[in-house]
Write a protein that holds these residues in place. Structure first.
Motif, PDB file in Angstrom:
ATOM      1  N   THR A 237       0.727  -1.276   0.316  1.00 56.72           N
ATOM      2  CA  THR A 237      -0.311   0.084   0.375  1.00 56.72           C
ATOM      3  C   THR A 237       1.254   1.423  -0.357  1.00 56.72           C
ATOM      4  O   THR A 237       2.735   1.259   0.461  1.00 56.72           O
ATOM      5  CB  THR A 237      -0.978  -0.419   1.385  1.00 56.72           C
ATOM      6  OG1 THR A 237      -1.869  -1.156   1.905  1.00 56.72           O
ATOM      7  CG2 THR A 237      -1.837   1.465   1.685  1.00 56.72           C
ATOM      8  N   GLU A 238       0.277   2.090  -0.515  1.00 56.47           N
ATOM      9  CA  GLU A 238       0.683   3.791  -0.986  1.00 56.47           C
ATOM     10  C   GLU A 238       0.330   4.883   0.157  1.00 56.47           C
ATOM     11  O   GLU A 238      -0.531   4.692   0.263  1.00 56.47           O
ATOM     12  CB  GLU A 238       0.963   3.957  -2.099  1.00 56.47           C
ATOM     13  CG  GLU A 238       1.783   5.689  -1.975  1.00 56.47           C
ATOM     14  CD  GLU A 238       2.260   6.569  -3.585  1.00 56.47           C
ATOM     15  OE1 GLU A 238       2.628   7.220  -3.616  1.00 56.47           O
ATOM     16  OE2 GLU A 238       0.776   5.914  -4.437  1.00 56.47           O
ATOM     17  N   ILE A 239       1.469   4.739   1.380  1.00 54.75           N
ATOM     18  CA  ILE A 239       1.211   6.033   2.399  1.00 54.75           C
ATOM     19  C   ILE A 239       1.867   6.560   2.178  1.00 54.75           C
ATOM     20  O   ILE A 239       2.844   6.862   1.448  1.00 54.75           O
ATOM     21  CB  ILE A 239       1.511   4.682   4.075  1.00 54.75           C
ATOM     22  CG1 ILE A 239       2.376   5.130   3.442  1.00 54.75           C
ATOM     23  CG2 ILE A 239       0.390   4.024   3.706  1.00 54.75           C
ATOM     24  CD1 ILE A 239       2.972   4.673   5.514  1.00 54.75           C
ATOM     25  N   THR A 240       1.932   7.997   3.144  1.00 57.66           N
ATOM     26  CA  THR A 240       2.267   9.071   2.387  1.00 57.66           C
ATOM     27  C   THR A 240       2.731   9.513   4.563  1.00 57.66           C
ATOM     28  O   THR A 240       2.255   9.346   4.847  1.00 57.66           O
ATOM     29  CB  THR A 240       1.584  10.536   1.697  1.00 57.66           C
ATOM     30  OG1 THR A 240       1.268  10.417   1.350  1.00 57.66           O
ATOM     31  CG2 THR A 240       2.404  12.350   2.223  1.00 57.66           C
ATOM     32  N   LEU A 241       3.888  10.135   4.622  1.00 57.39           N
ATOM     33  CA  LEU A 241       4.249  10.399   5.682  1.00 57.39           C
ATOM     34  C   LEU A 241       4.833  11.455   6.035  1.00 57.39           C
ATOM     35  O   LEU A 241       5.487  11.716   5.070  1.00 57.39           O
ATOM     36  CB  LEU A 241       5.912   8.643   6.310  1.00 57.39           C
ATOM     37  CG  LEU A 241       5.152   7.641   6.643  1.00 57.39           C
ATOM     38  CD1 LEU A 241       6.032   6.420   6.983  1.00 57.39           C
ATOM     39  CD2 LEU A 241       4.034   7.508   7.548  1.00 57.39           C
TER      40      LEU A 241
END
Length: 155
Positions: free
Chosen positions: A4-8
């Protein structure tokens, strides 16, 4: 393997990463971004070597899934720039081997931000979440008190 692509938001930078949903924040910080200040110790939340700041709270990154930190502000020890507690740790010799030091610094920085008028009881309670096996906590407590004093006097 599904990722899954996430933004941190790490140390003031927005970063995208593909992860497995089961990956811890500690793993992602170290393996995906090369931020090795948060240390793997016990990996079950007891030692505090992996402590980071998430939205103003000190959290153990070994117990935090990376997806839980998505779209939140994460600060690692690398993101602290000349914080008072860093200077005081050096001046008060509040470390020995140094392995636990980044976790302590993150926890202490959170304490200073949340409780600028912390007394001995608050300091001792706050320090219970981190373990140092090399030294006593007296120098760490002195570093906190000195940073609190300097903070109340404008640094």
């Amino acid at each position: 393997m599904y990722k899954t692509e996430i933004t941190l938001h790490i140390n003031g930078e927005e970063r995208n990463v593909y992860i497995r949903n089961a990956e811890t924040l500690l793993y992602v910080l170290r393996e995906e971004f090369g931020l090795t200040g948060a240390k793997p110790g016990c990996l079950n939340g007891d030692c505090g070597s992996c402590t980071v700041d998430i939205d103003g709270d000190s959290m153990k990154s070994c117990l935090t899934l990376a997806v839980e930190a998505s779209d939140k502000s994460v600060t690692t020890v690398e993101g602290l720039k000349n914080a008072a507690i860093q200077t005081e740790f050096i001046e008060k010799f509040a470390f020995q081997c140094g392995y636990c030091t980044p976790g302590f610094i993150m926890n202490c920085n959170s304490l200073i931000q949340k409780y600028p008028d912390a007394d001995d009881t608050v300091i001792k309670d706050h320090l219970e979440s981190n373990i140092c096996r090399c030294t006593g906590y007296q120098e760490i407590e002195q570093a906190i008190k000195s940073a609190l004093l300097k903070g109340s006097n404008g640094g």
